[in-house]
Design a protein around this motif. Structure first.
Motif, PDB file in Angstrom:
ATOM      1  N   MET A  30       0.845  -1.193   0.000  1.00  0.00           N
ATOM      2  CA  MET A  30       0.000   0.000   0.000  1.00  0.00           C
ATOM      3  C   MET A  30       0.883   1.247   0.000  1.00  0.00           C
ATOM      4  SD  MET A  30      -2.910   1.174   2.751  1.00  0.00           S
ATOM      5  CE  MET A  30      -3.892  -0.280   2.371  1.00  0.00           C
ATOM      6  N   VAL A  31       0.567   2.205  -0.868  1.00  0.00           N
ATOM      7  CA  VAL A  31       1.300   3.461  -0.968  1.00  0.00           C
ATOM      8  C   VAL A  31       0.323   4.596  -0.653  1.00  0.00           C
ATOM      9  CG1 VAL A  31       2.617   5.005  -2.463  1.00  0.00           C
ATOM     10  CG2 VAL A  31       2.853   2.520  -2.712  1.00  0.00           C
ATOM     11  N   THR A  32       0.679   5.414   0.326  1.00  0.00           N
ATOM     12  CA  THR A  32      -0.194   6.509   0.729  1.00  0.00           C
ATOM     13  C   THR A  32       0.551   7.830   0.662  1.00  0.00           C
ATOM     14  OG1 THR A  32       0.373   6.346   3.089  1.00  0.00           O
ATOM     15  CG2 THR A  32      -1.450   4.972   2.295  1.00  0.00           C
ATOM     16  N   GLY A  33      -0.199   8.905   0.524  1.00  0.00           N
ATOM     17  CA  GLY A  33       0.407  10.228   0.487  1.00  0.00           C
ATOM     18  C   GLY A  33      -0.643  11.309   0.428  1.00  0.00           C
ATOM     19  N   ARG A  34      -0.195  12.524   0.200  1.00  0.00           N
ATOM     20  CA  ARG A  34      -1.092  13.688   0.152  1.00  0.00           C
ATOM     21  C   ARG A  34      -0.559  14.676  -0.872  1.00  0.00           C
ATOM     22  NH1 ARG A  34      -2.873  16.804   5.564  1.00  0.00           N
ATOM     23  NH2 ARG A  34      -4.264  14.982   5.586  1.00  0.00           N
ATOM     24  N   VAL A  35      -1.458  15.297  -1.620  1.00  0.00           N
ATOM     25  CA  VAL A  35      -1.104  16.347  -2.554  1.00  0.00           C
ATOM     26  C   VAL A  35      -1.396  17.689  -1.891  1.00  0.00           C
ATOM     27  CG1 VAL A  35      -1.508  17.366  -4.827  1.00  0.00           C
ATOM     28  CG2 VAL A  35      -1.615  14.876  -4.540  1.00  0.00           C
TER      29      VAL A  35
ATOM     30  N   PHE B 143      -2.960   3.878  -2.713  1.00  0.00           N
ATOM     31  CA  PHE B 143      -2.874   2.889  -3.773  1.00  0.00           C
ATOM     32  C   PHE B 143      -2.562   1.535  -3.149  1.00  0.00           C
ATOM     33  CE2 PHE B 143      -1.638   6.705  -6.279  1.00  0.00           C
ATOM     34  CZ  PHE B 143      -2.636   6.624  -7.253  1.00  0.00           C
ATOM     35  N   SER B 144      -3.309   0.530  -3.561  1.00  0.00           N
ATOM     36  CA  SER B 144      -3.035  -0.838  -3.126  1.00  0.00           C
ATOM     37  C   SER B 144      -2.227  -1.541  -4.209  1.00  0.00           C
ATOM     38  CB  SER B 144      -4.339  -1.597  -2.860  1.00  0.00           C
ATOM     39  OG  SER B 144      -5.052  -1.002  -1.793  1.00  0.00           O
ATOM     40  N   VAL B 145      -1.082  -2.075  -3.839  1.00  0.00           N
ATOM     41  CA  VAL B 145      -0.228  -2.801  -4.777  1.00  0.00           C
ATOM     42  C   VAL B 145      -0.367  -4.282  -4.441  1.00  0.00           C
ATOM     43  CG1 VAL B 145       2.094  -3.036  -5.718  1.00  0.00           C
ATOM     44  CG2 VAL B 145       1.329  -0.824  -4.831  1.00  0.00           C
ATOM     45  N   SER B 146      -1.157  -4.981  -5.248  1.00  0.00           N
ATOM     46  CA  SER B 146      -1.492  -6.363  -4.918  1.00  0.00           C
ATOM     47  C   SER B 146      -0.294  -7.291  -4.990  1.00  0.00           C
ATOM     48  CB  SER B 146      -2.608  -6.866  -5.841  1.00  0.00           C
ATOM     49  OG  SER B 146      -2.212  -6.746  -7.200  1.00  0.00           O
TER      50      SER B 146
END
Length: 297
Positions: free
Chosen positions: A1-6, A48-51
């Motif tokens: 899982m990739v997380t962040g903020r714009v 984003f989920s990276v399966s």
């Protein structure tokens, strides 16, 4: 899982809601491309989920704002959750404070069998303003006798930098924040025994590595830092700080080609600091087709 903020407008700006973000995967061989896309929520956050993560690849997130693409730092996805630093986007402008040369590094190699010398220049360009600089009113650098020009690795892609005759033209936006690196290489002909590098705008720091360790180097406010071994090669190191516009750095090589001994008086200009104080021409205004097919909000 990739997380962040714009975030819009810098580290202390406002979160950007409903911004379109794209996750890219790049493999070790340089292949790859977009693998997922989404919009930020009301707080500017994305996930984003990276399966099936590729542990040998790197992942980056991009977002378009005002026609400019901005990218996160590259990360690997080896943990269940990877958090990115805020992805900063900015308004664009053609006015305001000019882009500054924070640092300039010149590496001059020893003569090759044919007498020529390879030169690599690296510049750190800083935009002190609050908006991305995109103006087309570019003050171009010039040099003569520099041949076989080639853009090297840096923050500006080879497609954004080109040689026009005796000038370097830079295409592409320069955002605020951390300095962006521009590097390029060229070859000096073996006929040169002495070169002069003019500084055409104030430069915070100029560093010089010369493989001809007995060459004579002169410049304003120059410090001699001794000889350093780099990858089994020995370079004489020099540094000048707060170099004013109009200063000149000269290198007189230890051995002059005999057929050129009578031509030592004229200095040969090989480079000028990339003077981008007036702004930049934007060559990246068109979005790639992979990113332009965005679903409606």
């Amino acid at each position: 899982m990739v997380t962040g903020r714009v975030v819009h407008g810098g580290p202390n700006g406002r979160p950007l809601a409903r911004a379109w973000v794209v996750l890219h995967r790049v493999t070790l061989g340089g292949a790859g491309g977009p693998i997922d896309s989404s919009r930020t929520d009301g707080r500017g956050d994305f996930t984003f989920s990276v399966s099936r993560p590729d542990t040998g690849a790197i992942y980056v997130v991009s977002s378009w704002y005002d026609g400019i693409a901005y990218f996160s730092e590259p990360v690997t996805v080896s943990r269940p959750r990877t958090s990115l630093r805020p992805l900063l986007v900015y308004d664009t402008t053609s006015t305001g404070p000019g882009v500054q040369v924070a640092r300039r590094l010149l590496t001059v190699a020893k003569q090759k069998p044919d007498g020529a010398r390879d030169v690599l220049e690296l510049l750190e360009l800083r935009n002190p303003g609050r908006s991305t600089r995109i103006a087309a009113d570019t003050l171009q650098p010039t040099w003569t006798e520099a041949i076989q020009f080639q853009v090297a690795q840096g923050d500006l892609s080879p497609q954004a930098v080109t040689q026009r005759g005796d000038s370097v033209a830079v295409f592409g936006p320069i955002p605020p924040g951390d300095p962006k690196q521009l590097s390029y290489a060229y070859v000096l002909p073996g006929s040169l025994a002495r070169i002069a590098v003019p500084i055409d705008q104030p430069t915070a720091e100029v560093d010089l590595l010369v493989e001809d360790t007995v060459a004579t180097v002169t410049a304003t406010r120059l410090d001699t830092l001794g000889v350093q071994e780099i990858e089994s090669r020995r370079f004489a190191r020099y540094r000048a700080r707060a170099v004013p516009a109009g200063a000149t750095l000269t290198i007189a090589f230890s051995v002059a080609p005999p057929w050129q001994a009578e031509s030592l008086v004229p200095f040969v200009v090989i480079g000028a600091a990339v003077a981008l104080a007036a702004g930049f021409v934007v060559a990246l205004k068109r979005k790639p087709s992979a990113l332009s097919r965005q679903p409606s909000a």
